[in-house]
Design a protein around this motif. Structure first.
Motif, mmCIF file in Angstrom:
data_model
loop_
_atom_site.group_PDB
_atom_site.id
_atom_site.type_symbol
_atom_site.label_atom_id
_atom_site.label_comp_id
_atom_site.label_asym_id
_atom_site.label_seq_id
_atom_site.Cartn_x
_atom_site.Cartn_y
_atom_site.Cartn_z
ATOM 1 N N PHE A 15 0.809 -1.216 0.000
ATOM 2 C CA PHE A 15 0.000 0.000 0.000
ATOM 3 C C PHE A 15 0.848 1.275 0.000
ATOM 4 C CE2 PHE A 15 -2.337 -3.274 2.432
ATOM 5 C CZ PHE A 15 -3.344 -3.511 1.516
ATOM 6 N N ARG A 16 2.115 1.148 -0.346
ATOM 7 C CA ARG A 16 2.939 2.339 -0.524
ATOM 8 C C ARG A 16 2.754 2.872 -1.933
ATOM 9 N NH1 ARG A 16 7.373 3.704 2.590
ATOM 10 N NH2 ARG A 16 7.407 5.483 1.168
ATOM 11 N N ARG A 17 2.714 4.189 -2.046
ATOM 12 C CA ARG A 17 2.642 4.816 -3.364
ATOM 13 C C ARG A 17 4.047 4.868 -3.960
ATOM 14 N NH1 ARG A 17 0.194 10.462 -2.693
ATOM 15 N NH2 ARG A 17 1.317 10.370 -0.699
ATOM 16 N N VAL A 18 4.142 4.474 -5.240
ATOM 17 C CA VAL A 18 5.436 4.409 -5.905
ATOM 18 C C VAL A 18 5.341 5.106 -7.261
ATOM 19 C CG1 VAL A 18 6.171 2.284 -4.748
ATOM 20 C CG2 VAL A 18 4.853 2.149 -6.877
ATOM 21 N N LEU A 19 6.489 5.511 -7.764
ATOM 22 C CA LEU A 19 6.606 6.115 -9.093
ATOM 23 C C LEU A 19 7.388 5.154 -9.996
ATOM 24 C CD1 LEU A 19 7.494 9.788 -8.096
ATOM 25 C CD2 LEU A 19 5.250 8.895 -8.803
ATOM 26 N N LEU A 20 6.880 4.969 -11.235
ATOM 27 C CA LEU A 20 7.522 4.082 -12.197
ATOM 28 C C LEU A 20 7.722 4.824 -13.520
ATOM 29 C CD1 LEU A 20 5.083 2.360 -10.570
ATOM 30 C CD2 LEU A 20 6.148 0.475 -11.783
ATOM 31 N N LYS A 21 8.826 4.548 -14.176
ATOM 32 C CA LYS A 21 9.104 5.126 -15.487
ATOM 33 C C LYS A 21 9.440 3.987 -16.442
ATOM 34 C CE LYS A 21 12.010 8.522 -17.878
ATOM 35 N NZ LYS A 21 13.126 9.504 -17.728
ATOM 36 N N GLY A 22 8.729 3.964 -17.585
ATOM 37 C CA GLY A 22 8.959 2.905 -18.551
ATOM 38 C C GLY A 22 7.908 2.921 -19.647
ATOM 39 N N ARG A 23 7.728 1.754 -20.277
ATOM 40 C CA ARG A 23 6.776 1.609 -21.384
ATOM 41 C C ARG A 23 5.898 0.379 -21.160
ATOM 42 N NH1 ARG A 23 8.978 4.343 -26.010
ATOM 43 N NH2 ARG A 23 11.128 5.041 -25.627
ATOM 44 N N PHE A 24 4.639 0.548 -21.547
ATOM 45 C CA PHE A 24 3.748 -0.606 -21.541
ATOM 46 C C PHE A 24 4.062 -1.477 -22.751
ATOM 47 C CE2 PHE A 24 1.101 2.306 -18.960
ATOM 48 C CZ PHE A 24 0.852 1.472 -17.883
ATOM 49 N N ARG A 25 3.995 -2.779 -22.557
ATOM 50 C CA ARG A 25 4.130 -3.720 -23.669
ATOM 51 C C ARG A 25 3.212 -4.909 -23.401
ATOM 52 N NH1 ARG A 25 7.041 -8.175 -22.247
ATOM 53 N NH2 ARG A 25 8.588 -8.007 -20.574
ATOM 54 N N GLY A 26 2.887 -5.620 -24.452
ATOM 55 C CA GLY A 26 1.956 -6.734 -24.346
ATOM 56 C C GLY A 26 2.633 -7.997 -23.826
ATOM 57 N N PRO A 27 1.806 -9.013 -23.636
ATOM 58 C CA PRO A 27 0.360 -9.062 -23.887
ATOM 59 C C PRO A 27 -0.437 -8.564 -22.684
ATOM 60 C CG PRO A 27 1.129 -11.234 -23.247
ATOM 61 C CD PRO A 27 2.350 -10.358 -23.276
ATOM 62 N N PRO A 28 -1.617 -7.971 -22.930
ATOM 63 C CA PRO A 28 -2.466 -7.519 -21.819
ATOM 64 C C PRO A 28 -3.168 -8.696 -21.145
ATOM 65 C CG PRO A 28 -3.559 -7.117 -23.900
ATOM 66 C CD PRO A 28 -2.203 -7.653 -24.238
ATOM 67 N N ILE A 29 -3.504 -8.505 -19.895
ATOM 68 C CA ILE A 29 -4.214 -9.514 -19.103
ATOM 69 C C ILE A 29 -5.559 -8.937 -18.700
ATOM 70 C CG2 ILE A 29 -4.220 -10.808 -16.934
ATOM 71 C CD1 ILE A 29 -1.184 -10.896 -17.077
ATOM 72 N N LEU A 30 -6.626 -9.704 -18.901
ATOM 73 C CA LEU A 30 -7.976 -9.299 -18.486
ATOM 74 C C LEU A 30 -8.363 -10.135 -17.271
ATOM 75 C CD1 LEU A 30 -9.168 -7.100 -20.272
ATOM 76 C CD2 LEU A 30 -7.829 -8.644 -21.684
ATOM 77 N N GLN A 31 -8.490 -9.476 -16.119
ATOM 78 C CA GLN A 31 -8.816 -10.185 -14.885
ATOM 79 C C GLN A 31 -10.220 -9.787 -14.429
ATOM 80 O OE1 GLN A 31 -8.753 -8.908 -11.232
ATOM 81 N NE2 GLN A 31 -9.680 -10.937 -10.917
ATOM 82 N N GLY A 32 -11.045 -10.774 -14.277
ATOM 83 C CA GLY A 32 -12.422 -10.500 -13.880
ATOM 84 C C GLY A 32 -13.287 -11.743 -13.973
ATOM 85 N N PRO A 33 -14.590 -11.587 -13.780
ATOM 86 C CA PRO A 33 -15.323 -10.313 -13.784
ATOM 87 C C PRO A 33 -15.129 -9.490 -12.508
ATOM 88 C CG PRO A 33 -16.813 -12.134 -13.334
ATOM 89 C CD PRO A 33 -15.489 -12.750 -13.655
ATOM 90 N N GLN A 34 -15.139 -8.163 -12.710
ATOM 91 C CA GLN A 34 -15.070 -7.194 -11.635
ATOM 92 C C GLN A 34 -16.258 -6.244 -11.773
ATOM 93 O OE1 GLN A 34 -12.847 -7.031 -9.157
ATOM 94 N NE2 GLN A 34 -11.530 -8.702 -9.862
ATOM 95 N N THR A 35 -16.507 -5.490 -10.738
ATOM 96 C CA THR A 35 -17.588 -4.497 -10.797
ATOM 97 C C THR A 35 -17.088 -3.175 -10.235
ATOM 98 O OG1 THR A 35 -18.440 -5.174 -8.632
ATOM 99 C CG2 THR A 35 -19.432 -6.208 -10.579
#
Length: 326
Positions: free
Chosen positions: A122-142
């Protein structure tokens, strides 16, 4: 038989002129004393009342309702103690969250020390970089009563000499998630052709590893279909490349401060992931649950006592009435 003798027998069998009443029990007491003089009688004794009481109590104790009521106080008491333990855990968790959220964001180390990771939950962090695949879909969520997924995308920090971690971009609608999974729409943060996106700096929150994330009723994940019903962080990291691609099993949630001024509902409708708020509100109903279970424990204990008490047979008085007397 002469009349005097017949009259004597009738007097013996009909004391006082009352008719002979048949006994309902074959083991009734018979006292042959009427008309024969003191000390001339003999008695067949009946069984004592304790035998009846013992038989009645045994049948009461082994009735289904009694057995059920015998286990109910134990179960309710156990659940009450368990809720007290959960209450202590929840209070400690709330204190930990409040303490960590008040701290300023820190830069996520290039290579995360996995053994020290729980201390920074639960600590707030800063990240620097690039998103790359593959994406993950986790759910179902509401979110706000709307069904959807959490969009989790690997975040490559190799340009800064760091590892790749998993970043939960936030909540997206079900239709948007299905389109991304099927390749009909590009994943937010990635290039138009699915390649790495532009370099960005994000503020996120380190999540706490939950070893009990999967409950009994949650289905098993299906990585081959990119269907993740629960957050199995190690398996997710392995699915996107694992150690061979420098991926660490670390998950962070993007924080949404609402600076854009655009309502979350409108952003979701436009396919933009909505991150988590900077505050965490945890429900704490364990005290109420504990009181409920302890009350049920007391109530079922009283019911058990009443059932056992009502099952006790009344003692049958061991009276020996003269033979032929009512």
């Amino acid at each position: 038989m002469s009349r005097p003798i017949f009259s004597a027998f009738r007097a013996a069998f009909r004391a006082g002129g009352a008719p002979l009443r048949p006994r309902t029990s074959p083991r009734s007491a018979f006292n042959f004393t009427a008309g024969l003089g003191a000390g001339a009688g003999f008695t067949f004794g009946s069984r004592h009342a304790s035998t009846v009481v013992s038989t009645s109590m045994r049948s009461t104790l082994f009735r289904p309702i009694t057995i059920l009521l015998a286990f109910a106080p134990i179960l309710c008491g156990y659940l009450g103690v368990w809720q007290v333990q959960r209450l202590k855990w929840k209070l400690a968790l709330i204190d930990e969250i409040d303490h960590n959220l008040t701290k300023a964001p820190i830069a996520l180390p290039p290579h995360v020390n996995m053994s020290a990771l729980p201390d920074f939950a639960f600590r707030r962090v800063l990240l620097k970089g690039r998103f790359r695949g593959p994406p993950i879909l986790q759910g179902p969520q509401t979110r706000d009563g709307i069904a959807g997924y959490h969009l989790i995308v690997p975040f490559d920090r190799s340009a800064e000499g760091g590892s790749t971690v998993l970043v939960n971009q936030g909540f997206i609608l079900t239709a948007e998630g299905d389109a991304i999974r099927e390749g009909r729409k590009p994943c937010p943060g990635l290039g138009a052709n699915g390649g790495p996106g532009d370099e960005v700096v994000i503020e996120a929150m380190l999540t706490k590893i939950d070893h009990d994330a999967k409950s009994y009723f949650v289905p098993e994940n299906k990585p081959e279909q990119n269907r993740w019903f629960w957050k199995d962080i190690p398996d997710m990291a392995e699915w996107v490349g694992g150690e061979a691609r420098g991926v660490q099993p670390v998950l962070v949630d993007v924080i949404d401060h609402g600076d854009s001024g655009v309502p979350a509902s409108l952003r979701m409708a436009n396919g933009v992931p909505v991150g988590r708020p900077p505050q965490i509100e945890l429900r704490n109903q364990h005290m109420t649950y504990a009181i409920t279970w302890f009350s049920l424990c007391a109530a079922t204990t009283v019911m058990l006592g009443l059932v056992i008490r009502s099952g006790r047979a009344k003692k049958i008085p061991n009276r020996r009435r003269p033979f032929g007397r009512p």
